[in-house]
Design a protein around this motif. Structure first.
Motif, PDB file in Angstrom:
ATOM      1  N   GLY A 176       0.484  -1.342  -0.150  1.00  0.00           N
ATOM      2  CA  GLY A 176      -0.610   0.274   0.074  1.00  0.00           C
ATOM      3  C   GLY A 176       0.816   1.005  -0.165  1.00  0.00           C
ATOM      4  N   ALA A 177       1.197   2.172  -1.005  1.00  0.00           N
ATOM      5  CA  ALA A 177       1.705   3.563  -1.424  1.00  0.00           C
ATOM      6  C   ALA A 177       1.160   4.368   0.017  1.00  0.00           C
ATOM      7  N   GLU A 178       0.047   3.804   0.637  1.00  0.00           N
ATOM      8  CA  GLU A 178       0.391   4.784   2.248  1.00  0.00           C
ATOM      9  C   GLU A 178       1.142   4.509   2.939  1.00  0.00           C
ATOM     10  N   SER A 179       1.451   3.523   3.287  1.00  0.00           N
ATOM     11  CA  SER A 179       2.298   3.080   4.154  1.00  0.00           C
ATOM     12  C   SER A 179       3.802   2.561   4.267  1.00  0.00           C
ATOM     13  N   VAL A 180       4.610   3.099   2.909  1.00  0.00           N
ATOM     14  CA  VAL A 180       5.862   3.325   2.428  1.00  0.00           C
ATOM     15  C   VAL A 180       5.465   4.365   1.873  1.00  0.00           C
ATOM     16  N   ARG A 181       6.447   5.124   2.754  1.00  0.00           N
ATOM     17  CA  ARG A 181       8.016   6.178   2.723  1.00  0.00           C
ATOM     18  C   ARG A 181       8.637   6.530   2.039  1.00  0.00           C
ATOM     19  N   LEU A 182       8.915   6.997   0.946  1.00  0.00           N
ATOM     20  CA  LEU A 182      10.932   6.809   0.418  1.00  0.00           C
ATOM     21  C   LEU A 182      10.895   8.905   1.271  1.00  0.00           C
ATOM     22  N   PHE A 183      11.927   8.791   1.985  1.00  0.00           N
ATOM     23  CA  PHE A 183      12.414  10.629   1.587  1.00  0.00           C
ATOM     24  C   PHE A 183      13.596  10.584   1.328  1.00  0.00           C
ATOM     25  N   MET A 184      14.449  11.764   0.718  1.00  0.00           N
ATOM     26  CA  MET A 184      16.085  11.656   0.382  1.00  0.00           C
ATOM     27  C   MET A 184      16.565  12.620   1.625  1.00  0.00           C
ATOM     28  N   GLN A 185      17.591  12.106   1.453  1.00  0.00           N
ATOM     29  CA  GLN A 185      19.123  12.546   2.565  1.00  0.00           C
ATOM     30  C   GLN A 185      19.123  13.642   1.712  1.00  0.00           C
ATOM     31  N   GLY A 186      20.361  14.367   2.493  1.00  0.00           N
ATOM     32  CA  GLY A 186      20.638  15.428   1.860  1.00  0.00           C
ATOM     33  C   GLY A 186      22.514  14.608   2.018  1.00  0.00           C
ATOM     34  N   THR A 187      23.034  16.001   0.860  1.00  0.00           N
ATOM     35  CA  THR A 187      24.092  15.699   0.524  1.00  0.00           C
ATOM     36  C   THR A 187      25.710  17.289   0.829  1.00  0.00           C
TER      37      THR A 187
END
Ligand code: UTP
Length: 472
Positions: A176-187
């Motif tokens: 379920g897309a609503e329970s997988v959260r992708l987020f980006m780290q910094g550089t």
């Protein structure tokens, strides 16, 4: 003339002033060659640079690193108390208080795989990608506990789009897309010997992801920590993308983290006994009375070889980068998310760069310092931190290198060996070679079994042939 130009000119003047103060004005050396789009992007990058931090990091290069490490006592995961901790951990999971968190922002340069490591085919028979393997494990734990177990995955700007497409193409693996959260780290930019940043193109600064230690800030800045709180999550089950044996949920460990008297329930870790003195892993130690991980290169030969009376290495608890982290602890550390950063470690690496003539140079020797923060540097910031010793064959078979140790081959063999043990415990005869390794390849989906006990009574009659392949 485009409407954006006056604004660009003003931003350029300001950026140049600031860069001059930090002796980094060479970043604008090719300004005249850039079109407006490239100029805007370069200015965006410059305006976001943590210049004071970079200057400080360069100044501190080579500074001595704290007081001498002392040996630390670990606790065993598998003991007479395990059932108690398991039932406590299961309660936490079933109550929806635990989420999974995978750090997957690394560049995987040693493996040399063209794409995010999470897409790498990792399992011994079907070559299942790492992300799919973890997704199936999470699904398995959802079924077992009835909890929603959200999954947070940290990517980097270099692999976010490819990671997201992969999840989309596979319909989020049924989670379920609503329970997988992708987020980006910094550089963070790389620095040459003179402390100067490098350009990777005339209009682009050479940066790399800021290390798995960048996870804490990224969790805060992306809103992931807030989301966890909204969902009632109190503990994070943290693991790396490149270890197919990682237990995405380990109730025993989670119970110990939350309830053991040696733990302040802020951040706990798993360790395995080092294979031998020479193994190049960070080890757990006490520094100024606080739990820490010391890199192998920071131990003297004397410290590395030191043994107790039973012949165990004093600094022999190797870190396998698996932690339980309290959401409140992560929130406390990152209350000032913009200014929070764990210390940066530096490694001298080959970093392609644009020289003063504007020509791309691909160095064949290391030429620059890559900076990376490590998540384990949050350990000394805890009150009491538990280091739980587990068996390597149960939990750690990373894919780091293209061949040899910690490679797809060694990891596949370790996975197969674990599944062979599971089947054997369920009464199946496993053909073995003289040295005891299975003479067959076995893969068991987490949807079929999450541990050996799940196979009991379910595989009777299964015949495994010498040299055969079994997929369940
Ligand atoms: P490694 O230290 O093994 O680095 O990362 P790597 O980038 O995967 O591989 P090399 O060193 O380039 O060969 C350990 C874990 O930390 C994650 C990786 O994705 C892996 O799960 N990581 C590493 C990040 O999430 N971000 C980073 O900036 C670095």
């Amino acid at each position: 003339m485009s409407a954006a130009q006056p604004d660009l000119r003003q931003r350029h003047r300001t950026a140049l002033d600031v860069l001059r103060r930090f002796r980094q004005e060479h970043l604008l050396a090719f300004w005249e060659r850039l079109d407006d789009g490239q100029r805007g992007q370069l200015l965006d990058q410059i305006e976001a640079l943590p210049l004071q931090l970079i200057e400080r990091l360069d100044r501190e290069r080579g500074a001595p690193s704290g007081s001498a490490p002392q040996p630390l006592t670990t606790v065993l995961r598998d003991s007479a108390d395990s059932p108690h901790w398991e039932s406590l951990g299961l309660k936490l999971v079933a109550a929806g208080e635990v989420c999974c968190f995978t750090v997957a922002g690394g560049q995987g340069t040693r493996l040399g795989y063209d794409g995010p490591k999470g897409l790498f085919p990792a399992t011994p028979c079907t070559g299942k990608p790492l992300f799919q393997l973890f997704a199936e494990s999470i699904l398995g734990w959802r079924r077992r506990t009835g909890a929603s177990i959200p999954w947070f995955v940290m990517t980097s700007p270099l692999n976010h789009a490819a990671t997201e497409s992969f999840f989309r193409e596979h319909s989020w693996f049924g989670l379920g897309a609503e329970s997988v959260r992708l987020f980006m780290q910094g550089t963070i930019p790389s620095l040459d010997d003179g402390g100067k940043m490098l350009l990777s193109a005339p209009g682009e600064i050479a940066v790399n992801p800021d290390g798995h230690g960048g996870a804490l800030r990224a969790l805060a800045q992306s809103g992931a920590l807030e989301e966890m709180t909204r969902r009632g999550v109190r503990h994070i089950s943290y693991f790396q993308v490149d270890n197919p044996l990682a237990r995405v949920i380990d109730p025993v460990f989670l119970g110990m983290h939350a309830g053991h008297p040696g733990s302040s329930a802020e951040m706990s870790s798993k360790a395995v006994a080092k294979r031998n003195v020479a193994e190049r892993v960070g080890v757990f130690a006490l520094i100024d009375g606080r739990t820490a991980v010391v890199e192998y290169s920071d131990l003297s030969a004397e410290q590395s070889n030191a043994m107790d009376l039973q012949g165990h290495l004093l600094f022999g608890a190797g870190s396998i980068a698996i932690h339980a982290i309290a959401v409140d602890f992560a929130k406390k550390l990152t209350a000032e998310a913009d200014s929070f950063a764990l210390p940066f470690h530096r490694a001298y690496k080959k970093v392609p760069f644009i020289d003063e003539r504007g020509v791309l140079v691909e160095p064949n020797q290391p030429n620059a310092w890559k900076l990376e923060a490590f998540i384990f540097d949050a350990l000394p910031l805890t009150g009491r931190s538990l280091v739980v010793e587990v068996r390597r064959e149960d939990e750690f078979a990373p894919i780091k290198n293209a061949s040899g140790d910690d490679s797809p081959q060694s990891s596949g063999a370790a996975q197969s060996a674990q599944f062979a043990n599971w089947l054997e415990a369920a009464g199946v005869v496993i053909p073995r070679q003289c040295d005891g390794t299975p003479d067959c390849q076995i893969e068991i989906s987490p949807l079929r079994a999450l541990c050996a006990a799940d196979l009991r009574g379910k595989v009777s009659g299964l015949a495994v042939e010498r040299g055969g392949r079994v997929t369940l």
